[in-house]
Design an enzyme around this catalytic site. Structure first.
Site, PDB file in Angstrom:
ATOM      1  N   HIS A  34      72.023   8.896 104.934  1.00  0.00           N
ATOM      2  CA  HIS A  34      72.647   9.600 106.702  1.00  0.00           C
ATOM      3  C   HIS A  34      73.962  10.385 106.304  1.00  0.00           C
ATOM      4  O   HIS A  34      74.819  10.709 106.822  1.00  0.00           O
ATOM      5  CB  HIS A  34      72.695   8.190 106.950  1.00  0.00           C
ATOM      6  CG  HIS A  34      71.348   8.233 107.640  1.00  0.00           C
ATOM      7  ND1 HIS A  34      70.444   9.291 108.253  1.00  0.00           N
ATOM      8  CD2 HIS A  34      70.305   7.065 107.660  1.00  0.00           C
ATOM      9  CE1 HIS A  34      69.518   8.300 108.617  1.00  0.00           C
ATOM     10  NE2 HIS A  34      68.976   7.350 108.347  1.00  0.00           N
ATOM     11  N   HIS A  66      81.787   4.342 104.728  1.00  0.00           N
ATOM     12  CA  HIS A  66      81.885   5.328 104.950  1.00  0.00           C
ATOM     13  C   HIS A  66      82.300   6.324 105.475  1.00  0.00           C
ATOM     14  O   HIS A  66      83.432   6.338 105.702  1.00  0.00           O
ATOM     15  CB  HIS A  66      79.951   5.082 105.113  1.00  0.00           C
ATOM     16  CG  HIS A  66      80.433   4.938 106.505  1.00  0.00           C
ATOM     17  ND1 HIS A  66      80.633   3.618 106.947  1.00  0.00           N
ATOM     18  CD2 HIS A  66      79.628   5.879 107.676  1.00  0.00           C
ATOM     19  CE1 HIS A  66      79.731   3.259 108.638  1.00  0.00           C
ATOM     20  NE2 HIS A  66      80.515   4.973 109.038  1.00  0.00           N
ATOM     21  N   HIS A 109      82.345  10.650 107.509  1.00  0.00           N
ATOM     22  CA  HIS A 109      81.271  11.216 108.623  1.00  0.00           C
ATOM     23  C   HIS A 109      81.929  12.950 109.145  1.00  0.00           C
ATOM     24  O   HIS A 109      83.059  12.787 108.359  1.00  0.00           O
ATOM     25  CB  HIS A 109      81.560  11.043 110.143  1.00  0.00           C
ATOM     26  CG  HIS A 109      80.499  10.091 110.414  1.00  0.00           C
ATOM     27  ND1 HIS A 109      79.584   9.672 110.180  1.00  0.00           N
ATOM     28  CD2 HIS A 109      80.926   8.505 110.395  1.00  0.00           C
ATOM     29  CE1 HIS A 109      79.209   8.221 110.701  1.00  0.00           C
ATOM     30  NE2 HIS A 109      79.998   8.205 110.331  1.00  0.00           N
ATOM     31  N   HIS A 169      84.769   5.301 107.568  1.00  0.00           N
ATOM     32  CA  HIS A 169      85.213   4.510 108.310  1.00  0.00           C
ATOM     33  C   HIS A 169      84.635   3.036 107.785  1.00  0.00           C
ATOM     34  O   HIS A 169      84.148   3.363 107.519  1.00  0.00           O
ATOM     35  CB  HIS A 169      83.576   4.076 109.368  1.00  0.00           C
ATOM     36  CG  HIS A 169      83.397   5.240 110.314  1.00  0.00           C
ATOM     37  ND1 HIS A 169      82.443   6.164 111.663  1.00  0.00           N
ATOM     38  CD2 HIS A 169      84.616   5.364 111.479  1.00  0.00           C
ATOM     39  CE1 HIS A 169      82.919   6.360 112.439  1.00  0.00           C
ATOM     40  NE2 HIS A 169      83.962   6.106 112.414  1.00  0.00           N
ATOM     41  N   THR A 228      77.215   3.309 115.620  1.00  0.00           N
ATOM     42  CA  THR A 228      77.658   5.322 115.620  1.00  0.00           C
ATOM     43  C   THR A 228      76.324   5.348 115.210  1.00  0.00           C
ATOM     44  O   THR A 228      75.723   6.752 115.285  1.00  0.00           O
ATOM     45  CB  THR A 228      78.732   6.253 115.717  1.00  0.00           C
ATOM     46  OG1 THR A 228      78.729   6.270 114.107  1.00  0.00           O
ATOM     47  CG2 THR A 228      80.066   5.990 115.748  1.00  0.00           C
ATOM     48  N   THR A 229      75.413   4.639 114.754  1.00  0.00           N
ATOM     49  CA  THR A 229      74.070   5.568 114.590  1.00  0.00           C
ATOM     50  C   THR A 229      73.312   4.065 114.829  1.00  0.00           C
ATOM     51  O   THR A 229      73.353   3.206 115.046  1.00  0.00           O
ATOM     52  CB  THR A 229      74.182   5.201 112.705  1.00  0.00           C
ATOM     53  OG1 THR A 229      74.522   4.054 112.319  1.00  0.00           O
ATOM     54  CG2 THR A 229      74.930   5.598 112.282  1.00  0.00           C
TER      55      THR A 229
HETATM   56 ZN   LIG Z   1      80.814   5.513 111.120  1.00  0.00          ZN
END
Ligand SMILES: [Zn+2]
Length: 373
Positions: A211, A236, A238, A255, A323-324
Site C-alpha cells: 500500500h 510512511h 502517501h 505520516h 486513513t487506512t
Molecule cells: Zn498514512
C-alpha cells in the site's frame, strides 16, 4: 508482446491448485499503513481475463489454457531479472489495467516515466506485482478465510472500505475520520503548545507493504504533546498528500505514527513539495524494496528523523482516524504547516511504485481544528 495461456479460474479450486503448485507465486503478508492494523492483509489474488501483467516492454496476456506452472515461469521470464527466483510475487490478474498503468495519476504533478529505462521497468514490475488492484471475490466469498483486499481505486476503493469487512465499519460510518481539508478561516486560532521532538539516530527497516513504503523504526524517538510521551513506531508516505489545506493537496506527505503507553496514537504529518532533495528520503529510498511484502534493513543508526522536520514546527491539530482500514478513530493528528522539499527524482521513484495512494478527504462533522499562531 508475450502471449501465454491461463484457464478461466472461476472457482477457488483452481486458486488452491495454483497455490499448491509450487509456482513461486506466493501469498504474501503485509501491514496496513498504520500500526493499529498490523495484521496480514495481502494474499495472492488471482482473477482472470485479458491482462495478466505488463512490465514496461514485457507484456503477458492470457488467451487460452496452460498449466499454472507455465504461467509462473512465463511471468518470471517476462519480468526478467527484476524478480529473483524465489521472490514473493503477488500476481494480479484483472479485467482492468493494473493500478497506475495506462491511467493518469489523480494528481497532475506525476511525471511521465522514462519507458525505456531499466529502473523504470523494474519499478513498474514491482508496482504491478505488488499493487493490490484486485477485487474481493477470491477472498471474501470463498469461505476459506482469505483476506479481503482494500485498494485506492476500483471496486475495493475507499468508497467501499466500510463494506469489505465488519472490522472496517468505521470507514463508512465514523464521524471523526481522516484525512480532512483544513480551511484556515475555520480554525481555532490561538496559542498552542509546541510539539517536543526527541529524535535520535536509529535503526530502521524499510518495508514495501503493498500500500505504501513504510519505515519501521527502532530506537529512542518520541514526541511530547498534551502531557504525554508518544514513541515513534513507523512512518510512511502517501502521494499526493492526503491532507488538504484550502483544498490544495501537496505532492506527498509523510505520516509519522507515534503511540503512547496507553496505546493512543499521535500522527505528525509532514507535507512534501517538490524542490531540493531531502536527505532522509534519499536514505530511505536507497533501501526501498521494490517488491511488495519485502523489507530491507537500513545500516545501523542511519535514520535521523530530524532530517525530515521543517524549521517551523507550528501545526494544525485535530482528532481523526487512521486513513487506512480499519479507520480506527481517537487518533491525535498534527499537520505541520510548513512543507519540506523533496526532489523531482525522489518524487518520481515513489510514484512509479505508488502513483496514487491517498484516501479522499472526509467530512469534518463540526470537529474543531486548532491552528497555532
Ligand atoms: Zn498514512
Amino acid at each position: 508482446m508475450r502471449t501465454l495461456t491461463l484457464p478461466q479460474p472461476r472457482s477457488f479450486t483452481f486458486l488452491h491448485g495454483l497455490l499448491l503448485c509450487g509456482l513461486g507465486l506466493w501469498a504474501g503478508t503485509t501491514r496496513a499503513n498504520d500500526p493499529a492494523s498490523e495484521k496480514p492483509l495481502e494474499k495472492l489474488e488471482i482473477l482472470n481475463k485479458k491482462k495478466l501483467i505488463s512490465a514496461g516492454t514485457a507484456d503477458v496476456s492470457t488467451t487460452s489454457a496452460a498449466s499454472p506452472k507455465e504461467v509462473g515461469k512465463q511471468v518470471r521470464e517476462a519480468l526478467g531479472s527484476s524478480v529473483a527466483p524465489n521472490k514473493k510475487l503477488t500476481l494480479v490478474v484483472s479485467d482492468k489495467e493494473p493500478a497506475g498503468h495506462g491511467t493518469a495519476p489523480s494528481h497532475s504533478a506525476a511525471p511521465t516515466p522514462p519507458q525505456s529505462s531499466r529502473a523504470y521497468i523494474q519499478a513498474r514490475a514491482a508496482a504491478l506485482t505488488g499493487h493490490a488492484a484486485v477485487t474481493a471475490q477470491a477472498g471474501a466469498s470463498n469461505g476459506h478465510g482469505d483476506e479481503v483486499h482494500w485498494t485506492y481505486e476500483g471496486e475495493n476503493g475507499p468508497q467501499t472500505w466500510g463494506r469489505l469487512k465488519p472490522e472496517f465499519n468505521l470507514c463508512a460510518i465514523g464521524k471523526r475520520q481522516s484525512p480532512i481539508n483544513i480551511e484556515e478561516g475555520n480554525t481555532l486560532l490561538g496559542p498552542a503548545e509546541p510539539i517536543q521532538f526527541n529524535y535520535t539516530p536509529s535503526n530502521a527497516t524499510v518495508v514495501n507493504n503493498g500500500h505504501t513504503i513504510q519505515v519501521d523504526v527502532q530506537g529512542d524517538n518520541a514526541i511530547t504533546v498534551r502531557g504525554s510521551s508518544y514513541r515513534l513506531v513507523q512512518f510512511h508516505f502517501h502521494s499526493p498528500s492526503e491532507e488538504q489545506v484550502e483544498y490544495k493537496r501537496f505532492a506527498m506527505v509523510a505520516h509519522l505514527v507515534h503511540k503512547n503507553d496507553e496505546g493512543q496514537l499521535a500522527v505528525v504529518a509532514v507535507l512534501l513539495e517538490q524542490g531540493t532533495a531531502n536527505p532522509l528520503i534519499d536514505k530511505v529510498w536507497t533501501y526501498m524494496p521494490l517488491d511488495a511484502n519485502d523489507r530491507v534493513r537500513m545500516p545501523r543508526d542511519m535514520l535521523n528523523m530530524n532530517e525530515l522536520l521543517p524549521a517551523d514546527q507550528r501545526y494544525y491539530q485535530f482528532m481523526g482516524s487512521l486513513t487506512t482500514p480499519p479507520c480506527s478513530e481517537g487518533v491525535l493528528w498534527m499537520v505541520l504547516k510548513q512543507p519540506v522539499q523533496l526532489s523531482k527524482s525522489q518524487f518520481r521513484l515513489f510514484t512509479q511504485l505508488y502513483p496514487s495512494n491517498a484516501r479522499p478527504v472526509q467530512p469534518l462533522n463540526g470537529r474543531p481544528v486548532r491552528e497555532a499562531q
